[in-house]
Each structure stands twice: as structure tokens, then as C-alpha cells.
Design an enzyme around this catalytic site. Structure first.
Site, PDB file in Angstrom:
ATOM      1  N   TYR A  14      -2.107   3.180 -26.509  1.00 38.03           N
ATOM      2  CA  TYR A  14      -2.117   2.815 -27.929  1.00 38.03           C
ATOM      3  C   TYR A  14      -2.802   3.851 -28.814  1.00 38.03           C
ATOM      4  CZ  TYR A  14      -0.977  -1.705 -25.915  1.00 38.03           C
ATOM      5  OH  TYR A  14      -0.380  -2.710 -25.210  1.00 38.03           O
ATOM      6  N   HIS A  19      -1.337   0.792 -35.279  1.00 36.27           N
ATOM      7  CA  HIS A  19      -2.357  -0.258 -35.200  1.00 36.27           C
ATOM      8  C   HIS A  19      -3.737   0.323 -34.888  1.00 36.27           C
ATOM      9  CE1 HIS A  19      -2.220  -4.416 -35.967  1.00 36.27           C
ATOM     10  NE2 HIS A  19      -2.054  -4.902 -34.761  1.00 36.27           N
ATOM     11  N   TYR A  64      -8.055  -6.391 -27.066  1.00 39.06           N
ATOM     12  CA  TYR A  64      -6.861  -6.211 -27.893  1.00 39.06           C
ATOM     13  C   TYR A  64      -7.173  -6.700 -29.300  1.00 39.06           C
ATOM     14  CZ  TYR A  64      -4.325  -4.703 -23.847  1.00 39.06           C
ATOM     15  OH  TYR A  64      -3.919  -3.991 -22.757  1.00 39.06           O
ATOM     16  N   ASN A  66      -6.178  -8.867 -31.432  1.00 38.36           N
ATOM     17  CA  ASN A  66      -6.366 -10.276 -31.806  1.00 38.36           C
ATOM     18  C   ASN A  66      -7.625 -10.901 -31.206  1.00 38.36           C
ATOM     19  OD1 ASN A  66      -5.424 -10.337 -29.215  1.00 38.36           O
ATOM     20  ND2 ASN A  66      -3.867 -11.898 -29.553  1.00 38.36           N
ATOM     21  N   ASN A 112      -4.169  -9.972 -37.445  1.00 39.30           N
ATOM     22  CA  ASN A 112      -4.775 -10.758 -36.370  1.00 39.30           C
ATOM     23  C   ASN A 112      -6.195 -10.327 -36.017  1.00 39.30           C
ATOM     24  OD1 ASN A 112      -2.638 -12.558 -36.059  1.00 39.30           O
ATOM     25  ND2 ASN A 112      -1.536 -11.134 -34.744  1.00 39.30           N
TER      26      ASN A 112
END
EC number: 3.1.1.29
Length: 185
Positions: A14, A19, A64, A66, A112
Site C-alpha cells: 500500500y 489512501h 488497516y 478502518n 473510515n
């Protein structure tokens, strides 16, 4: 004491995704200051530093997106940090790429990570520095936020980081949210 939190997802998979814009922005700031996240606690990487005479915790949750609130809530409780002394840096797809906006509290806007922080702190009254990543045209939202910027977008984003650095410095220096919004929004 201030708590500066960048949101993103952990791991190389990631690392350069939209994000992870919050991580990229904080990493830039830390590189410019010669600092690094050298501690691992609260399910986060963090550093406790003295900047301009102020004690500051810099943090990147290693959950993560959220689940980000768990790390933020635990650190805020452990270090006894008031929500008004927290600045969360995160991506926002309702703004053009690299556009910056500061908010003093409010709803999650569907993000989130912010939802999780609100739930864990028990309040919406913490500061946010939003960095635009643009809304996907026809692409799914999940696939959009989990793909890297194209080279032109990456350049545009990185050009905004000098201003992000100024915002972080002003926040650490005790400038309140109203001042920051008037100056940078």
C-alpha cells in the site's frame, strides 16, 4: 503535548497508494526535520520528539485504515492528550489532488479512518488536515484509493508537502484551528 497522526495502510503493498497520502505527507515532514518513527507501541509506529520547545508525538497506525482509532485512542489516553491537541493527516477524495483543507472537528465525511478515530476518542473534536486525492470517475472507490498516483499526480501531491510542513509547524507552535483555517484554507 501534541499528537500528529498520519493515516494509511501498513505494508509495502500500500506504500504509494492514494489512501496512504497521510503517511507520505508525514514521512516528508519527518525527513525534512531529520526525524524518524523509531518506536512501536499502540499498534503504531511513533516518535516522541521536542519540536520548537513542544513535546510532540508523531504517529502512523499500523492497523488497516478502518481500525486507526485504536492506536490514536490508546496514545491519546496514555500520553493524556486532549483531542484539541490532535492533528490527523488523511486523504480526501472529495477534493482535487493535492488540495489542502483544515477542519476543526466534524463528521467523518465517509472516511473510515476518521470514523474509527471518532469512535475511539468518543468525540469529533479533533483537528484534521485533509489532502485531496480526487474522486474516481467511473472506477470503484476501493480500487481508486488502493492504486498509486500516476507520475503527474505524484508530482502535484509532493509539491503540496512544503505547505503541509508549514501547517504542521504552525499546529505544533500552538496556532489554533481557526488561525490555520484562515491562513491555509
Amino acid at each position: 503535548m501534541k499528537l500528529i497522526v498520519a493515516l494509511g495502510n501498513p505494508g509495502l503493498k500500500y506504500e504509494k497508494t492514494k489512501h496512504n497520502t497521510g503517511f507520505m505527507a508525514l514521512d516528508h515532514y519527518l525527513d525534512e526535520k531529520g526525524l524518524r518513527l523509531d518506536r512501536d507501541k499502540f499498534t503504531a509506529l511513533y516518535a516522541k520528539e521536542k519540536v520548537a520547545g513542544e513535546d510532540v508525538i508523531f504517529m502512523e497506525p499500523q492497523t488497516y485504515m478502518n481500525e486507526s482509532g485504536r492506536a490514536v485512542g490508546a496514545a491519546a489516553k496514555f500520553f493524556k492528550i486532549d483531542p484539541s491537541d490532535i492533528l490527523v493527516i488523511h486523504d480526501d477524495m472529495d477534493m482535487p489532488i493535492a488540495k489542502l483543507r483544515i477542519r476543526a472537528g466534524g463528521k467523518s465525511g465517509g472516511h473510515n479512518g476518521i470514523k474509527s478515530i471518532i469512535a475511539c476518542l468518543g468525540t469529533e473534536k479533533f483537528n484534521r488536515l485533509k489532502i485531496g486525492i480526487r474522486h474516481p470517475d467511473k472506477q470503484s472507490v476501493v480500487s481508486w484509493v488502493l492504486t498509486p498516483f500516476n507520475p503527474d499526480q505524484q508530482k502535484e501531491l509532493e509539491a503540496s508537502f512544503a505547505k503541509v510542513d508549514q501547517i504542521i509547524d504552525d499546529f505544533i507552535a500552538g496556532k489554533d484551528a481557526q488561525y490555520l483555517m484562515n491562513r491555509y484554507n
